[in-house]
Design an enzyme around this catalytic site. Structure first.
Site, PDB file in Angstrom:
ATOM      1  N   HIS A   7      39.553  41.246  41.014  1.00 61.10           N
ATOM      2  CA  HIS A   7      39.207  40.271  41.984  1.00 61.10           C
ATOM      3  C   HIS A   7      39.091  39.602  41.343  1.00 61.10           C
ATOM      4  O   HIS A   7      39.762  38.645  42.154  1.00 61.10           O
ATOM      5  CB  HIS A   7      37.827  40.822  41.730  1.00 61.10           C
TER       6      HIS A   7
ATOM      7  N   GLU B  35      39.155  48.399  52.628  1.00 61.65           N
ATOM      8  CA  GLU B  35      38.871  48.871  51.903  1.00 61.65           C
ATOM      9  C   GLU B  35      39.729  50.090  52.044  1.00 61.65           C
ATOM     10  O   GLU B  35      39.820  50.735  51.606  1.00 61.65           O
ATOM     11  CB  GLU B  35      37.270  49.071  52.201  1.00 61.65           C
TER      12      GLU B  35
END
Length: 558
Positions: free
Chosen positions: A460, A372
């Site tokens: 993803h 992240e």
């Protein structure tokens, strides 16, 4: 705002070159590459190298002389986004541009300068000429907002969305073919559990047709006693008679309790945010390593921030996520059974959910933190658009560098591996990890190799191509066991790839990201960017350079 999306819940060119001044023998080239690699080491020093301000001045002079060649015509303005000065004095100045004061999506470029400030080359997101007949939209802003709201509902079918708002911004889209006037609209809402959902929709301002759309929340699915990394060292701040979980040695990064609340944001403005009440402790020994103690997840989050900070600083010479020495902060215990974690540029913070306990546990694992926070690095450098192949590269960048963070930590409790999110998954998830870098298709949806349809996948899953490339480049093809984990990585062309080690992979990818990639970089351009990075670090024709080419070929790129 960026996150790691768990697969269980997912619905969801640049060119750079350096012309050699003379031919060199292999021996001379190898020597030069060794010297350059040493020069690019964060510990290398050059007291008289140009400052960032000098680099900007040099680049400004270049823009004046080469405006036409760089596509900078009347009505366009530029703004510096980032500056990198290599230890040998080579300068790289990254720009955004506007057209008649409208932001240009895909208008970013990087000017590369020699140590003396002279022009070498440029990396450009687009080479198309930007000239529009009008900057007055035929489609109104309210209409663009309605279209974006509809698009957000369409990807959240079956959910009752609350507090849905949409904020359009008029821009020039140069990323999707011929430059055109467009609305970039951020639509945000809350789902039935009060958790945030958001989507950016790009609409043709002349016809109202949707050009592209992507999730605004780039997701992933996440001394103190942590949940996942054992007992870890922490730097804290003494305040009165108690300690705060705030690290003064890393830009005052801190971790706070979100109290299971969520943010309330409209039209890009947050009227209220979940709290981030800084954790305090009386004896400077934090957590119990169990979820019954709210401080345990905070330990993991703070530790993840610390290790990520150290990795970027000690390996790449980057001082903080934005490169400015300023710390971010963490919020843990966000929402109710929230199965996600995300990076948010607007607050410059990391946010972690607790998971539902069946599919995921608290999402504060080390590789989730590294993933992240790497989204934050990407947003401050290449700003890879979160759609199509560039979106896959955005996600892969976080997987690759987040994995490097995990290896860098060298934790006995969370040993380095090429699995993404293996610590947070529960038996209800049905797989050992979120993603698998050695063979991405093991998750059931990710692509092992590039094809012309990869850009149509959720980011993803299209990220699998770059993840597979990175694994092959680091470890090579075929079966092997590393840190007790069995891998068996295939190749598209049946070739045998020999790895060069993960440390070199991390350095090559980081340099490609921060120096050569732009918002519109696709897989072909990523190949060029990493080859340029390998050339800078190790020399053209070096083992590392050739390995980069071989690993891309092994995943059908190039």
């Amino acid at each position: 705002m960026t996150r790691i999306r768990p697969h269980a819940s997912a619905p969801h060119q640049a060119r750079a070159s350096r012309t050699p001044r003379r031919l060199a023998t292999a021996g001379v080239a190898a020597t030069a590459a060794t010297l350059l690699a040493a020069a690019l080491s964060p510990t290398a020093g050059a007291a008289d190298r140009p400052t960032r301000a000098t680099a900007v001045e040099n680049a400004t002079d270049v823009l004046k002389d080469r405006a036409s060649a760089l596509g900078l015509t009347a009505g366009q303005e530029t703004k510096v986004r980032d500056v990198i000065v290599d230890p040998d004095g080579t300068q790289h100045v990254r720009y955004d541009r506007t057209y008649h004061r409208l932001p240009v999506l895909g208008g970013d470029f990087v000017v590369h300068l020699a140590p003396d400030g002279s022009y070498r080359s440029a990396s450009r997101a687009t080479r198309a000429a930007i000239s529009l007949p009008t900057t007055t939209p035929a489609v109104s802003a309210p209409r663009a907002a309605d279209l974006a709201a509809h698009a957000l509902r369409a990807v959240n079918l079956g959910e009752t969305l609350r507090r849905l708002t949409a904020k359009p911004e008029l821009i020039v889209d140069a990323l999707h073919g011929t430059p055109r006037l467009a609305w970039r609209t951020n639509a945000v809402a809350q789902d039935e559990q009060g958790n945030p959902v958001a989507r950016t929709v790009l609409t043709d301002a002349a016809s109202g047709a949707q050009i592209d759309a992507w999730d605004s929340l780039e997701s992933a699915s996440g001394d103190g006693a942590s949940l996942y990394s054992g007992t870890v060292p922490l730097e804290t701040t003494l305040s009165g008679s108690s300690y705060q979980l705030k690290d003064p040695t890393r830009g005052n990064t801190y971790t706070g309790d979100a109290a299971n609340k969520t943010d309330l944001c409209f039209l890009g403005i947050c009227f209220s945010r979940a709290p981030s009440t800084v954790f305090t402790d009386a004896d400077n020994h934090w957590g119990t390593g169990t979820t019954s103690d709210r401080a345990s997840a905070a330990v993991d989050a703070q530790y993840g921030t610390n290790v990520t900070w150290d990795y970027y600083k000690n390996v790449h010479g980057r001082n903080g996520i934005a490169g400015d020495g300023k710390g971010s902060y963490n919020r843990v215990h966000y929402g109710s059974n929230y199965n996600n974690a995300f990076w948010d540029d607007s607050c410059f913070c990391m946010t972690y959910g607790d998971g539902d306990g069946t599919t995921f546990g608290p999402l504060v694992a080390l590789d989730v933190a590294g993933h992240e926070m790497s989204h934050g690095v990407t947003s401050k450098t290449a700003a890879l658009t979160y759609s199509g192949e560039s979106g896959g590269l955005n996600e892969a960048t976080s997987d690759i560098l987040g994995t490097m963070v995990e290896w860098y930590a060298n934790s006995a409790s969370d040993a380095g591996d090429y699995l993404i999110g293996e610590k947070i998954v529960k038996p209800g998830f049905g797989k050992a990890a979120l993603r698998f870098m050695d063979k991405p298709s093991k998750d059931g949806k990710s692509a092992d190799y590039w094809s012309s349809t990869v850009g149509n996948l959720d980011v993803h899953y299209s990220s699998g191509v770059a993840n597979h490339f990175a694994y092959l480049l680091a470890e090579g093809s075929g079966p092997k066991t590393i840190n007790g984990v069995a891998y068996d990585s295939p190749t598209a062309n049946g070739s045998t790839v020999t790895g060069i080690g993960r440390d070199k992979v991390g350095r090559i990818w980081y340099r490609a990201l921060t120096v050569y990639m732009t918002s519109g970089t696709n897989y072909a351009a990523a190949r060029t960017a990493t080859l340029n990075a390998a050339k800078d670090l190790y020399g053209t024709g070096s083992t590392e350079y050739n390995a980069v080419a071989a690993a891309w070929s092994a995943v059908n790129v190039g």
